[in-house]
Design a protein around this motif. Structure first.
Motif, PDB file in Angstrom:
ATOM      1  N   PHE A 108     -67.838  35.542  91.166  1.00  0.00           N
ATOM      2  CA  PHE A 108     -67.210  36.626  91.917  1.00  0.00           C
ATOM      3  C   PHE A 108     -66.900  36.132  93.331  1.00  0.00           C
ATOM      4  N   THR A 143     -64.192  36.672  97.117  1.00  0.00           N
ATOM      5  CA  THR A 143     -63.533  37.623  97.999  1.00  0.00           C
ATOM      6  C   THR A 143     -62.214  37.028  98.476  1.00  0.00           C
ATOM      7  N   TRP A 193     -68.204  44.703  92.992  1.00  0.00           N
ATOM      8  CA  TRP A 193     -67.414  44.171  91.875  1.00  0.00           C
ATOM      9  C   TRP A 193     -67.783  44.853  90.559  1.00  0.00           C
ATOM     10  N   ARG A 198     -63.502  42.125  88.745  1.00  0.00           N
ATOM     11  CA  ARG A 198     -62.564  42.629  89.746  1.00  0.00           C
ATOM     12  C   ARG A 198     -63.306  43.218  90.943  1.00  0.00           C
ATOM     13  N   LEU A 199     -62.794  42.940  92.146  1.00  0.00           N
ATOM     14  CA  LEU A 199     -63.347  43.534  93.359  1.00  0.00           C
ATOM     15  C   LEU A 199     -62.942  44.998  93.408  1.00  0.00           C
TER      16      LEU A 199
END
Length: 220
Positions: A30, A32, A63, A69-70
């Motif tokens: 994950f 950014t 997330w 997905r953020l």
């Protein structure tokens, strides 16, 4: 994680990684849009939502575990977010920061901070009691503050600075007060029944407190 098959890790390298404990591999990462340094991490009870706090931007990133997905970025803290934990009975997220606050967030409703608990010193970490009806917070002055998350009231405080320093030895010319300067707890954990709390920090001692009596029961 809820499925007991995965481990999550947060890093200053700007990533959150999910690890498969059976195959020993990183199966999801994950990130950014802009590089961030992560210092805290938690997941909700279902394991569907992951939240991480930052050292540099003072934000909390959210997330989807399934899609990667953020979902959201929670803003409001004015210092590093070093403590995160979801309530064990609801979708409320608690965060602690060096800005001397603990904030509660309704992550799924995207309402921002719904409650703020002000402290006199930087808040280093926090923990929910297993029944979700109490939050313990450790501060830079060596205190553990206990809050009612529903009424927003400070219930009581335990002074732990001298306990974590281990008191004074016969051979030590400095007073116990002097040797306790700079001592504080960086980790808190409730017992399963919520009647005790374990606290550890920048010393060789782990302290166990009886919460009801607000006294230290033992050193570990």
């Amino acid at each position: 994680m809820a499925n007991n098959h995965s481990l999550l890790s947060a890093s200053l390298d700007g990533t959150i990684r999910a690890w498969d404990l059976f195959r020993y591999r990183n199966f999801k990462t994950f990130t950014t849009p802009s590089p961030r340094q992560f210092v805290s991490l938690t997941a909700d009870q279902s394991g569907e939502v992951i939240c991480a706090g930052t050292l540099d931007s003072f934000e909390i990133y959210v997330w989807s575990m399934k899609t990667g997905r953020l979902l959201d970025v929670l803003s409001g803290h004015q210092g590093p977010v070093h403590g995160l934990m979801f309530s064990p009975i609801s979708a409320i997220l608690a965060s602690s920061s060096w800005d001397k606050t603990v904030r509660l967030w309704d992550v799924f409703e995207s309402k921002g901070a719904v409650e703020t608990f002000q402290h006199s010193h930087d808040v280093l970490t926090l923990a929910y009691r297993p029944d979700g009806r109490q939050i313990a917070c450790s501060t830079l002055d060596g205190l553990i503050n206990f809050w009612d998350p529903f009424d927003g009231l400070l219930m009581y405080t335990i002074e732990g600075r001298r306990d974590i320093s281990g008191g004074r030895l016969m051979t030590d010319r400095r007073s116990a007060a002097n040797t306790s300067i700079g001592k504080y707890f960086t980790t808190l954990c409730y017992s399963a029944d919520g009647s005790y709390i374990l606290a550890g920090g920048n010393s060789k001692y782990i302290c166990m407190y009886d919460i009801g009596e607000q006294v230290r029961k033992s050193f570990l």
